[in-house]
Design an enzyme around this catalytic site. Sequence first.
Site: not given
Ligand code: KIV
Length: 275
Positions: A54-55, A93, A122, A124, A192
């Site tokens: 989600d970056s 994510d 994924k 968090e 992270e």
């Molecule tokens: O969203 C993302 O790119 C991430 C990475 C920084 C691990 O969670």
Amino acid sequence: MYNARPGETEPPVTVPSLRQRKARGERLSMVTCYDASFAARLEAAGVELILVGDSLGMVVQGHRHTLGVTVDHMVYHSAAVARGARRPLLIVDLPYQAAATPERALHAAARLQAEGNAAMVKLEGGAGHVLDAIRFLVERDIPVCGHLGLTPQSVHRLGGFRLQGREPDAARLLREQALAVQQAGAELLVLECVPSALATEITALLEIPTIGIGAGPGCDGQVLVMHDLLGVTPGRRPRFVRDFLAEGGSVEGAFRRFVEAVREGSFPGPEHSYE
Ligand code: KIV
């Protein structure tokens, strides 16, 4: 059943192979990706894991954090990435608050798998409701990757994007949460921005592989945001990033250098890690 395309020799990376790779001491490389063209380059370079992070809210959409990213956005980008690459394991994510309840997490994760072709999702955090969501998904055959340390969806509570786990109490909590995430059924864990020694300790405690970003060389694998790896993210380069485009000379060369550097253990060096 996996049908290889003509010319495809290497079998796809699977969820059950992750623990075996850790047991054999094989380091894993993961890069974030948001479209089909870059996904094809990552596959050609030999990356084992692709993360649709989600970056994308920051590096693709231009926001200051990841909180505006929706499940629809993630499904769209995941489907694009899946069209570009088949061998790497595709991890996606769950965006902001998509795992606030187990039912919400299941709804989002099922869409990411069915429409976005994700193999794993994924989540968090290590709080109770996240552990509940992990168990709920795993019981329904949806593989999960955890994410601890600096969790960008908690940016407001954390007060910014900064190192986590420095104080003894915070380090103890992270160790406990890592074990709890594994116990809940996760098959992979991203760490992270945590001190190197703590990430190394957590890696030794777990049977599942850890993938570090700003977490030193002691993890079982490394991940970078693709735009950081290529040096195109605007602003100051984070400490844990190396300019792989300068080394590799081309986009695919940069990805290959990253994969090699992770495999041989030359990245991250002490200058890319936190004590
Ligand atoms: O969203 C993302 O790119 C991430 C990475 C920084 C691990 O969670």
